[in-house]
Enzyme design. Structure first.
Site, PDB file in Angstrom:
ATOM      1  N   LYS A 183       0.868  -1.185   0.000  1.00 34.49           N
ATOM      2  CA  LYS A 183       0.000   0.000   0.000  1.00 34.49           C
ATOM      3  C   LYS A 183       0.897   1.225   0.000  1.00 34.49           C
ATOM      4  O   LYS A 183       2.032   1.161   0.490  1.00 34.49           O
ATOM      5  CB  LYS A 183      -0.890   0.004   1.247  1.00 34.49           C
ATOM      6  N   ASP A 205      -6.834   4.511  -4.833  1.00 34.18           N
ATOM      7  CA  ASP A 205      -7.529   4.342  -3.552  1.00 34.18           C
ATOM      8  C   ASP A 205      -8.152   5.704  -3.275  1.00 34.18           C
ATOM      9  O   ASP A 205      -8.340   6.500  -4.229  1.00 34.18           O
ATOM     10  CB  ASP A 205      -6.550   3.917  -2.439  1.00 34.18           C
TER      11      ASP A 205
HETATM   12  P1  NDP Z   1     -13.309   7.717  -2.726  1.00 35.94           P
HETATM   13  O1  NDP Z   1     -12.361   8.791  -2.342  1.00 35.94           O
HETATM   14  O2  NDP Z   1     -13.766   7.591  -4.128  1.00 35.94           O
HETATM   15  O3  NDP Z   1     -14.634   7.806  -1.817  1.00 35.94           O
HETATM   16  C1  NDP Z   1     -14.628   7.862  -0.410  1.00 35.94           C
HETATM   17  C2  NDP Z   1     -15.950   8.446  -0.014  1.00 35.94           C
HETATM   18  O4  NDP Z   1     -16.142   8.454   1.397  1.00 35.94           O
HETATM   19  C3  NDP Z   1     -16.085   9.888  -0.416  1.00 35.94           C
HETATM   20  O5  NDP Z   1     -17.398  10.137  -0.791  1.00 35.94           O
HETATM   21  C4  NDP Z   1     -15.717  10.615   0.870  1.00 35.94           C
HETATM   22  O6  NDP Z   1     -16.136  11.938   0.936  1.00 35.94           O
HETATM   23  C5  NDP Z   1     -16.452   9.772   1.838  1.00 35.94           C
HETATM   24  N1  NDP Z   1     -15.990   9.985   3.193  1.00 35.94           N
HETATM   25  C6  NDP Z   1     -14.747  10.275   3.645  1.00 35.94           C
HETATM   26  N2  NDP Z   1     -14.751  10.410   4.980  1.00 35.94           N
HETATM   27  C7  NDP Z   1     -16.016  10.190   5.360  1.00 35.94           C
HETATM   28  C8  NDP Z   1     -16.657  10.206   6.602  1.00 35.94           C
HETATM   29  N3  NDP Z   1     -15.999  10.459   7.725  1.00 35.94           N
HETATM   30  N4  NDP Z   1     -17.982   9.939   6.623  1.00 35.94           N
HETATM   31  C9  NDP Z   1     -18.655   9.668   5.507  1.00 35.94           C
HETATM   32  N5  NDP Z   1     -18.112   9.670   4.294  1.00 35.94           N
HETATM   33  C10 NDP Z   1     -16.809   9.939   4.233  1.00 35.94           C
HETATM   34  O7  NDP Z   1     -12.641   6.374  -2.231  1.00 35.94           O
HETATM   35  P2  NDP Z   1     -12.998   4.890  -2.646  1.00 35.94           P
HETATM   36  O8  NDP Z   1     -14.449   4.780  -2.901  1.00 35.94           O
HETATM   37  O9  NDP Z   1     -12.046   4.438  -3.673  1.00 35.94           O
HETATM   38  O10 NDP Z   1     -12.616   4.098  -1.321  1.00 35.94           O
HETATM   39  C11 NDP Z   1     -13.520   4.002  -0.215  1.00 35.94           C
HETATM   40  C12 NDP Z   1     -13.044   2.918   0.714  1.00 35.94           C
HETATM   41  O11 NDP Z   1     -12.966   1.656   0.005  1.00 35.94           O
HETATM   42  C13 NDP Z   1     -11.655   3.082   1.326  1.00 35.94           C
HETATM   43  O12 NDP Z   1     -11.653   2.480   2.603  1.00 35.94           O
HETATM   44  C14 NDP Z   1     -10.764   2.280   0.386  1.00 35.94           C
HETATM   45  O13 NDP Z   1      -9.551   1.881   1.010  1.00 35.94           O
HETATM   46  C15 NDP Z   1     -11.668   1.103   0.129  1.00 35.94           C
HETATM   47  N6  NDP Z   1     -11.356   0.334  -1.061  1.00 35.94           N
HETATM   48  C16 NDP Z   1     -11.317   0.937  -2.282  1.00 35.94           C
HETATM   49  C17 NDP Z   1     -11.043   0.181  -3.403  1.00 35.94           C
HETATM   50  C18 NDP Z   1     -11.111   0.758  -4.763  1.00 35.94           C
HETATM   51  O14 NDP Z   1     -11.059  -0.010  -5.728  1.00 35.94           O
HETATM   52  N7  NDP Z   1     -11.255   2.068  -4.910  1.00 35.94           N
HETATM   53  C19 NDP Z   1     -10.700  -1.252  -3.305  1.00 35.94           C
HETATM   54  C20 NDP Z   1     -10.875  -1.803  -1.981  1.00 35.94           C
HETATM   55  C21 NDP Z   1     -11.162  -1.013  -0.907  1.00 35.94           C
HETATM   56  P3  NDP Z   1     -15.003  13.055   0.736  1.00 35.94           P
HETATM   57  O15 NDP Z   1     -14.486  12.874  -0.644  1.00 35.94           O
HETATM   58  O16 NDP Z   1     -15.739  14.278   0.937  1.00 35.94           O
HETATM   59  O17 NDP Z   1     -13.922  12.823   1.768  1.00 35.94           O
END
Ligand code: NDP
Length: 445
Positions: A124, A164
């Site tokens: 990572k 990510d």
């Molecule tokens: P993104 O940045 O696309 O989305 C994250 C989302 O969560 C955003 O909408 C963000 O809002 C929101 N968010 C952040 N903090 C909070 C909070 N405290 N409460 C509510 N919402 C919040 O990231 P991903 O979708 O790619 O990743 C999300 C999760 O999935 C992470 O844990 C990542 O490690 C995991 N993951 C992702 C993979 C992938 O393929 N992308 C693969 C496997 C796991 P804002 O932008 O305003 O912060």
């Protein structure tokens, strides 16, 4: 295995890294029996070896903002374990990024990647750089500066980074461009690439799709399916929208999304044009979900709250680690939730996880349920190596089968004498055995 001593030593060596310690403890607790039953693991000291990363690369990233000021950030790559394949894991750009946080994610990635059955080790990386509010030119300069150092440590057979939080197609493009310029080779060093230059169809939505496929497999064990279920989703990022699309396709109604500012409840369901609007909202680099309610007035916004108070059948936490605590878990259970499947990495606190396991609901830990993202990255690597592109249908079919296989592996290793499947134990044990055996085969190196 003396768990207490191992954890005490780990804490001494890794002060101020609670998420890493939490992740290690969770894995070790669930593999204790397997280690006891197989003396070869203790004889080869596998536990002490598997919890220590192969290396942590830490570097300075200097770049110039639009006003001509020089900015300094920290870059990292944690190369944790490459026993079953080259290092593989995403890059996160977020102000909360620390060495400990990336060690937690890199450690989890070892077992997740092992579960996919594809040949990928665990890693990572990322930076404490905050992409929010930055111009396109600033993002590009930062990505180039980050790669000016990272390129020394990655390669298609060595370490293959991906996206990510804060790292999507645009950032991968800028990082790949810089890598290509420095190394002079065009090959599959990143996954999550643009479709026109080596990317795989379905990759952006793969994590969410896989998460819902996994939930569907869990539901099947109780004679249920996603059809007709009411679902809550947190976040409105990459994993969230993939989960929303697939849940909707399978006949469920998704009623929430959230951001750090609060959550939106839409009783009519979030689908069709509403998902398109969400993508627009996301592309505008906004960190709030509230505007959704201006566009769709039937929806309500709950400021400063989390979506877990809504009565649902299935909950899909898809935002960030530790976003669902014991109180939230108890509320979900009291409201009759039957399935919780993690799209994010470690979104449920250990106390929340305990509540789900005690209530014997279907609980899919991220290591298994969100492995579809990295699995599809593995499929992208295969396409790059073969120098051909599969159709969206071909990729999705493979992804679906991988999620079914991961579910089967969890059931095999997690089912107890009463028939209850502890997916936490099942995923950890299945992931661990393959890596540990490979480490033994390859000797002390
Ligand atoms: P993104 O940045 O696309 O989305 C994250 C989302 O969560 C955003 O909408 C963000 O809002 C929101 N968010 C952040 N903090 C909070 C909070 N405290 N409460 C509510 N919402 C919040 O990231 P991903 O979708 O790619 O990743 C999300 C999760 O999935 C992470 O844990 C990542 O490690 C995991 N993951 C992702 C993979 C992938 O393929 N992308 C693969 C496997 C796991 P804002 O932008 O305003 O912060």
């Amino acid at each position: 295995m003396n768990l207490e001593k191992i954890m005490a030593d780990l804490e001494k060596k890794n002060p101020g890294q609670p998420e890493f310690l939490q992740a290690v403890k969770e894995v070790l607790e669930t593999i204790e029996d397997v280690v006891k039953e197989n003396p070869k693991y203790e004889a080869a000291n596998i536990i002490e070896r598997i919890i220590e990363p192969d290396r942590v690369i830490k570097f300075k990233v200097q770049w110039m903002d639009d006003k001509g000021n020089v900015q300094v950030n920290r870059g990292y790559r944690v190369q944790f374990n490459n026993a079953i394949g080259p290092y593989k894991g995403g890059c996160r750009f977020h102000p909360s990024v620390t060495e400990g946080g990336l060690k937690f994610l890199g450690f989890e990635q070892i077992f997740k990647n092992s579960l996919t059955t594809l040949p990928m080790g665990g890693a990572k990386g990322g930076s404490d750089f905050d992409p929010k509010g930055k111009s396109n030119a600033e993002i590009m300069r930062f990505c180039q500066a980050f790669m000016a150092e990272l390129y020394k440590y990655v390669g298609p057979d060595r370490d293959i980074p991906a996206g990510d939080i804060g790292v999507g197609g645009r950032e991968i493009g800028y990082m790949f461009g810089m890598y290509k310029k420095l190394v002079g080779e065009h090959h599959g060093v990143f996954t999550g690439k643009g479709r026109g230059w080596g990317g795989s169809l379905i990759r952006p939505e793969a994590t969410g799709f896989g998460n819902v496929y996994f939930a569907e497999e869990m539901l099947k064990t109780r004679g249920e399916s996603m059809k007709g279920k009411i679902v809550s989703v947190s976040g409105f990022g990459n994993v969230s929208w993939g989960s929303i699309i697939k849940a909707t396709q399978l006949g469920a109604r998704v009623v929430t999304i959230s951001g750090p500012d609060g959550y939106v409840y839409d009783p009519d369901g979030i689908s069709g044009e509403k998902i398109d609007y969400l993508l627009e909202l996301r592309a505008s680099n906004q960190d709030i979900v509230k505007p959704y309610t201006y566009e769709f007035p039937n929806a309500q916004f709950f400021e400063g709250k989390r979506p877990w108070e809504v009565k649902v059948d299935v909950a899909l936490p898809c935002a960030i680690q530790n976003e669902l605590n014991a109180e939230d878990a108890q509320t979900l259970v009291n409201n009759g939730v039957m399935c919780v499947s993690e799209g994010a990495n470690m979104p449920c606190t250990p106390e929340a996880m305990e509540i789900f396991l005690k209530a014997k609901i279907l609980y899919g830990p991220g290591k298994a349920s969100n492995a579809g993202g990295v699995a599809t990255s593995g499929l992208e690597q295969t396409q790059n190596a073969m120098k051909l592109n599969w159709t969206a249908e071909e990729v999705e079919e493979k992804l679906h089968q991988i999620m079914i296989n991961i579910h089967e592996a969890c059931v095999k290793h997690g089912k107890d004498e009463t028939g209850f499947v502890n997916y936490v134990k099942g995923s950890n044990v299945a992931g661990f055995i393959k890596v540990a055996d490979a480490m033994i085969d390859q000797g002390v190196i």
